[in-house]
Design a protein around this motif. Structure first.
Motif, PDB file in Angstrom:
ATOM      1  N   GLN A 122     -62.980 -16.173  23.762  1.00 38.24           N
ATOM      2  CA  GLN A 122     -61.589 -15.934  23.375  1.00 38.24           C
ATOM      3  C   GLN A 122     -61.111 -17.007  22.416  1.00 38.24           C
ATOM      4  O   GLN A 122     -61.595 -18.133  22.444  1.00 38.24           O
ATOM      5  N   GLU A 123     -60.182 -16.598  21.560  1.00 39.30           N
ATOM      6  CA  GLU A 123     -59.656 -17.495  20.540  1.00 39.30           C
ATOM      7  C   GLU A 123     -58.165 -17.234  20.399  1.00 39.30           C
ATOM      8  O   GLU A 123     -57.757 -16.077  20.237  1.00 39.30           O
ATOM      9  N   GLN A 124     -57.385 -18.270  20.505  1.00 35.70           N
ATOM     10  CA  GLN A 124     -55.926 -18.161  20.377  1.00 35.70           C
ATOM     11  C   GLN A 124     -55.555 -18.204  18.907  1.00 35.70           C
ATOM     12  O   GLN A 124     -55.954 -19.114  18.184  1.00 35.70           O
ATOM     13  N   LYS A 125     -54.807 -17.193  18.443  1.00 35.81           N
ATOM     14  CA  LYS A 125     -54.283 -17.168  17.075  1.00 35.81           C
ATOM     15  C   LYS A 125     -52.788 -16.889  17.186  1.00 35.81           C
ATOM     16  O   LYS A 125     -52.390 -15.750  17.418  1.00 35.81           O
ATOM     17  N   GLY A 126     -52.000 -17.943  17.034  1.00 36.79           N
ATOM     18  CA  GLY A 126     -50.563 -17.790  17.236  1.00 36.79           C
ATOM     19  C   GLY A 126     -50.289 -17.449  18.684  1.00 36.79           C
ATOM     20  O   GLY A 126     -50.751 -18.139  19.587  1.00 36.79           O
ATOM     21  N   ARG A 127     -49.567 -16.364  18.897  1.00 39.39           N
ATOM     22  CA  ARG A 127     -49.252 -15.950  20.270  1.00 39.39           C
ATOM     23  C   ARG A 127     -50.278 -14.978  20.840  1.00 39.39           C
ATOM     24  O   ARG A 127     -50.216 -14.626  22.003  1.00 39.39           O
ATOM     25  N   GLU A 128     -51.206 -14.539  20.017  1.00 42.11           N
ATOM     26  CA  GLU A 128     -52.198 -13.555  20.439  1.00 42.11           C
ATOM     27  C   GLU A 128     -53.512 -14.222  20.833  1.00 42.11           C
ATOM     28  O   GLU A 128     -53.899 -15.236  20.259  1.00 42.11           O
ATOM     29  N   ILE A 129     -54.181 -13.615  21.789  1.00 41.35           N
ATOM     30  CA  ILE A 129     -55.535 -14.024  22.151  1.00 41.35           C
ATOM     31  C   ILE A 129     -56.465 -12.946  21.609  1.00 41.35           C
ATOM     32  O   ILE A 129     -56.258 -11.756  21.848  1.00 41.35           O
ATOM     33  N   TYR A 130     -57.474 -13.379  20.870  1.00 36.03           N
ATOM     34  CA  TYR A 130     -58.477 -12.467  20.334  1.00 36.03           C
ATOM     35  C   TYR A 130     -59.798 -12.723  21.040  1.00 36.03           C
ATOM     36  O   TYR A 130     -60.151 -13.860  21.311  1.00 36.03           O
ATOM     37  N   TYR A 131     -60.497 -11.639  21.308  1.00 29.44           N
ATOM     38  CA  TYR A 131     -61.824 -11.736  21.909  1.00 29.44           C
ATOM     39  C   TYR A 131     -62.845 -11.344  20.860  1.00 29.44           C
ATOM     40  O   TYR A 131     -62.636 -10.426  20.085  1.00 29.44           O
ATOM     41  N   ARG A 132     -63.928 -12.091  20.846  1.00 29.40           N
ATOM     42  CA  ARG A 132     -65.010 -11.813  19.900  1.00 29.40           C
ATOM     43  C   ARG A 132     -66.329 -11.911  20.639  1.00 29.40           C
ATOM     44  O   ARG A 132     -66.431 -12.564  21.683  1.00 29.40           O
ATOM     45  N   LEU A 133     -67.324 -11.265  20.098  1.00 28.22           N
ATOM     46  CA  LEU A 133     -68.663 -11.328  20.673  1.00 28.22           C
ATOM     47  C   LEU A 133     -69.214 -12.728  20.478  1.00 28.22           C
ATOM     48  O   LEU A 133     -69.054 -13.325  19.415  1.00 28.22           O
ATOM     49  N   ASN A 134     -69.849 -13.255  21.505  1.00 26.04           N
ATOM     50  CA  ASN A 134     -70.497 -14.559  21.423  1.00 26.04           C
ATOM     51  C   ASN A 134     -72.000 -14.314  21.364  1.00 26.04           C
ATOM     52  O   ASN A 134     -72.634 -14.095  22.393  1.00 26.04           O
ATOM     53  N   PRO A 135     -72.587 -14.325  20.174  1.00 32.34           N
ATOM     54  CA  PRO A 135     -74.019 -14.030  20.047  1.00 32.34           C
ATOM     55  C   PRO A 135     -74.893 -14.944  20.904  1.00 32.34           C
ATOM     56  O   PRO A 135     -75.917 -14.523  21.426  1.00 32.34           O
ATOM     57  N   GLU A 136     -74.468 -16.182  21.081  1.00 36.49           N
ATOM     58  CA  GLU A 136     -75.234 -17.127  21.900  1.00 36.49           C
ATOM     59  C   GLU A 136     -75.290 -16.654  23.356  1.00 36.49           C
ATOM     60  O   GLU A 136     -76.287 -16.847  24.044  1.00 36.49           O
ATOM     61  N   GLY A 137     -74.226 -15.991  23.803  1.00 34.37           N
ATOM     62  CA  GLY A 137     -74.184 -15.466  25.164  1.00 34.37           C
ATOM     63  C   GLY A 137     -75.145 -14.303  25.375  1.00 34.37           C
ATOM     64  O   GLY A 137     -75.535 -14.003  26.503  1.00 34.37           O
ATOM     65  N   MET A 138     -75.515 -13.658  24.281  1.00 27.50           N
ATOM     66  CA  MET A 138     -76.440 -12.527  24.353  1.00 27.50           C
ATOM     67  C   MET A 138     -77.896 -12.989  24.364  1.00 27.50           C
ATOM     68  O   MET A 138     -78.807 -12.203  24.574  1.00 27.50           O
ATOM     69  N   LYS A 139     -78.102 -14.277  24.134  1.00 26.13           N
ATOM     70  CA  LYS A 139     -79.451 -14.827  24.005  1.00 26.13           C
ATOM     71  C   LYS A 139     -80.301 -14.584  25.259  1.00 26.13           C
ATOM     72  O   LYS A 139     -81.482 -14.233  25.149  1.00 26.13           O
ATOM     73  N   GLU A 140     -79.716 -14.763  26.429  1.00 26.78           N
ATOM     74  CA  GLU A 140     -80.454 -14.554  27.686  1.00 26.78           C
ATOM     75  C   GLU A 140     -80.963 -13.116  27.790  1.00 26.78           C
ATOM     76  O   GLU A 140     -82.090 -12.868  28.200  1.00 26.78           O
ATOM     77  N   ILE A 141     -80.140 -12.180  27.370  1.00 31.33           N
ATOM     78  CA  ILE A 141     -80.519 -10.769  27.401  1.00 31.33           C
ATOM     79  C   ILE A 141     -81.654 -10.515  26.413  1.00 31.33           C
ATOM     80  O   ILE A 141     -82.658  -9.890  26.748  1.00 31.33           O
TER      81      ILE A 141
END
Length: 108
Positions: A59-78
């Protein structure tokens, strides 16, 4: 020590896999993600929370909004788990292709 959820359990759910697919294109707010499903916003938020705990999504905070993005490093185990199976099937299909080409040559 912080316990982390099992990444394979996280991707076992079709809704979470669909969220991962959505996030491969671009970062999205929880509301934008929820618009793609018939489930409640609260249900989608729980799925996002599980993906975040597994570090598949960041997750990444941009102003008042929270945006979610794929974390490719998190997919490494898979990816590391799947790789030997991919190689196995690639080898099998390559052998099958060779056999089929040999049969085609014999029949010509």
């Amino acid at each position: 020590m912080k316990l982390r959820r099992d990444v394979f359990q996280a991707i076992a759910d079709p809704t979470r896999r669909a969220i991962i697919t959505l996030l491969t294109v671009n970062a999205m707010t929880p509301s934008a993600i929820a618009e793609n499903f018939d489930s409640s916003r609260q249900t989608i938020s729980k799925h996002i929370q599980i993906l975040t705990e597994c570090e598949i999504v960041a997750q990444e905070q941009k102003g008042r909004e929270i945006y979610y993005r794929l974390n490719p490093e998190g997919m490494k185990e898979i990816a590391e788990f799947i790789e030997p199976f991919r190689k196995f099937w690639d080898d099998r299909f390559n052998k099958l292709e060779t056999i089929m080409k040999q049969q085609q040559t014999k029949n010509e």
